[in-house]
Design a protein around this motif. Structure first.
Motif, short mmCIF file in Angstrom:
data_model
loop_
_atom_site.label_atom_id
_atom_site.label_comp_id
_atom_site.label_asym_id
_atom_site.label_seq_id
_atom_site.Cartn_x
_atom_site.Cartn_y
_atom_site.Cartn_z
N ASN A 69 5.96 7.69 14.76
CA ASN A 69 4.74 8.46 14.57
C ASN A 69 4.65 9.00 13.14
O ASN A 69 5.16 10.07 12.83
CB ASN A 69 4.68 9.62 15.57
CG ASN A 69 3.34 10.33 15.55
OD1 ASN A 69 2.35 9.77 15.10
ND2 ASN A 69 3.33 11.57 16.01
N ILE A 70 4.00 8.22 12.25
CA ILE A 70 3.83 8.63 10.86
C ILE A 70 2.35 8.53 10.50
O ILE A 70 1.54 8.00 11.26
CB ILE A 70 4.66 7.74 9.90
CG1 ILE A 70 4.20 6.28 10.00
CG2 ILE A 70 6.14 7.87 10.18
CD1 ILE A 70 4.77 5.38 8.93
N GLU A 71 2.01 9.03 9.33
CA GLU A 71 0.62 8.94 8.86
C GLU A 71 0.23 7.47 8.71
O GLU A 71 0.99 6.66 8.19
CB GLU A 71 0.48 9.65 7.51
CG GLU A 71 -0.95 9.65 6.97
CD GLU A 71 -1.05 10.28 5.59
OE1 GLU A 71 -2.10 10.12 4.96
OE2 GLU A 71 -0.05 10.90 5.15
N ARG A 72 -0.94 7.15 9.18
CA ARG A 72 -1.38 5.75 9.16
C ARG A 72 -1.48 5.21 7.73
O ARG A 72 -1.87 5.92 6.82
CB ARG A 72 -2.74 5.61 9.84
CG ARG A 72 -2.70 5.88 11.32
CD ARG A 72 -4.06 5.73 11.96
NE ARG A 72 -3.99 6.20 13.33
CZ ARG A 72 -3.54 5.49 14.36
NH1 ARG A 72 -3.13 4.25 14.16
NH2 ARG A 72 -3.50 5.99 15.57
N SER A 73 -1.14 3.93 7.62
CA SER A 73 -1.33 3.26 6.34
C SER A 73 -2.82 2.97 6.17
O SER A 73 -3.48 2.50 7.10
CB SER A 73 -0.53 1.95 6.33
OG SER A 73 -0.74 1.25 5.13
N LYS A 74 -3.36 3.26 5.01
CA LYS A 74 -4.80 3.12 4.77
C LYS A 74 -5.05 1.92 3.86
O LYS A 74 -4.63 1.91 2.70
CB LYS A 74 -5.36 4.40 4.15
CG LYS A 74 -5.18 5.63 5.03
CD LYS A 74 -5.69 6.88 4.34
CE LYS A 74 -5.59 8.11 5.24
NZ LYS A 74 -4.19 8.44 5.59
N LEU A 75 -5.74 0.92 4.38
CA LEU A 75 -5.95 -0.31 3.65
C LEU A 75 -7.41 -0.52 3.24
O LEU A 75 -8.33 -0.10 3.94
CB LEU A 75 -5.51 -1.51 4.50
CG LEU A 75 -4.05 -1.57 4.94
CD1 LEU A 75 -3.80 -2.87 5.70
CD2 LEU A 75 -3.11 -1.46 3.76
N THR A 76 -7.58 -1.19 2.11
CA THR A 76 -8.89 -1.68 1.68
C THR A 76 -8.91 -3.18 1.96
O THR A 76 -7.96 -3.89 1.65
CB THR A 76 -9.10 -1.43 0.18
OG1 THR A 76 -9.11 -0.02 -0.06
CG2 THR A 76 -10.43 -2.01 -0.29
N VAL A 77 -10.00 -3.65 2.58
CA VAL A 77 -10.05 -5.06 2.99
C VAL A 77 -11.38 -5.71 2.59
O VAL A 77 -12.37 -5.03 2.34
CB VAL A 77 -9.88 -5.20 4.52
CG1 VAL A 77 -8.52 -4.70 4.95
CG2 VAL A 77 -10.99 -4.45 5.27
N GLN A 83 0.83 -1.21 0.00
CA GLN A 83 0.00 0.00 0.00
C GLN A 83 0.87 1.26 0.00
O GLN A 83 0.60 2.22 -0.73
CB GLN A 83 -0.92 0.00 1.23
CG GLN A 83 -1.90 1.16 1.30
CD GLN A 83 -2.84 1.18 0.11
OE1 GLN A 83 -3.27 0.13 -0.38
NE2 GLN A 83 -3.17 2.38 -0.37
N LEU A 84 1.91 1.26 0.81
CA LEU A 84 2.83 2.41 0.84
C LEU A 84 3.54 2.57 -0.50
O LEU A 84 3.83 3.69 -0.93
CB LEU A 84 3.85 2.24 1.97
CG LEU A 84 3.29 2.33 3.39
CD1 LEU A 84 4.38 2.02 4.41
CD2 LEU A 84 2.68 3.69 3.66
N GLN A 85 3.79 1.45 -1.14
CA GLN A 85 4.42 1.49 -2.47
C GLN A 85 3.48 2.17 -3.47
O GLN A 85 3.91 2.97 -4.31
CB GLN A 85 4.73 0.06 -2.92
CG GLN A 85 5.69 -0.04 -4.09
CD GLN A 85 6.06 -1.48 -4.39
OE1 GLN A 85 5.18 -2.36 -4.46
NE2 GLN A 85 7.34 -1.74 -4.57
#
Length: 204
Positions: free
Chosen positions: A69-77, A51-53
């Motif tokens: 402390n970084i921006e959250r990874s946003k996933l579709t599941v 996702q980050l890629q």
């Protein structure tokens, strides 16, 4: 069970009594669960990396692993739940259910949750009017069997949130009702812990 074990050529499989099988199950279950959780953690890491890629943020992957402390990874599941007892779409009365969360990037399971309304050890002790012995109690649900679906998804959403992962889109076979109930449940369970609406583990 004995026939299956005999077919698999397990030593003494055909003569394995139910009591011995239960004893082996109690010893093996924690090991199986530990391996499953380890594989799920690997699948989460792989899904987050992909996702980050996609977001051109590969440099944030190491920071995410180190829990910076970084921006959250946003996933579709993808999410679905199965019940021990088959439902008729009108009647849900199974004593247990299992929910699975699948990452869209890897198509691997990145979360699972088992909900149960009963515990055999507790039930037997109560029936015999005996004190409940020390044991791993699997009872973790008191509402309806249908509510297990939302309850399990709520737990999984919060668990991933605590790993710095946000679920931005959940694809399931009952989108409107499930997502609406999840939002309400999140507000009740998380509102007191988090500072503002922007901090909720639900972004839509």
């Amino acid at each position: 069970v004995e026939v299956l074990l005999g077919f698999l050529n397990v030593p003494h499989g055909l003569t394995l009594c139910s009591k011995m099988f239960h004893h082996l199950e109690q010893k093996l279950s924690p090991i199986i669960c530990s391996i499953a959780e380890s594989e799920i953690d690997k699948a989460i890491e792989e899904d987050v990396y992909l996702q980050l890629q996609k977001e051109n943020r590969v440099e944030d992957y190491k920071k995410w692993l180190q829990k910076e402390n970084i921006e959250r990874s946003k996933l579709t599941v993808l999410y679905d739940m199965g019940w021990q007892q088959k439902s008729s779409r009108r009647k849900y009365n199974s004593n247990s259910g299992h929910g699975l969360l699948i990452g869209m990037n890897t198509k691997k399971i990145i979360g699972f949750k088992v909900k149960s309304k009963t515990c055999r050890v507790c039930s037997l002790a109560t029936k015999e009017n005996l004190p409940v012995p020390d044991h791993f109690c699997i009872k973790n649900h008191v509402c309806s069997s249908k509510a297990m679906e939302v309850d399990a998804l709520l737990d999984l959403t919060i668990e991933l949130w605590e790993k710095n992962v946000a679920l931005t889109k959940i694809i399931c076979n009952d989108d409107t009702t499930l997502c609406s109930n999840l939002k309400l449940a999140l507000k009740e369970k998380v509102r007191k812990k988090l500072r503002s609406k922007n901090d909720w583990p639900w972004t839509n």
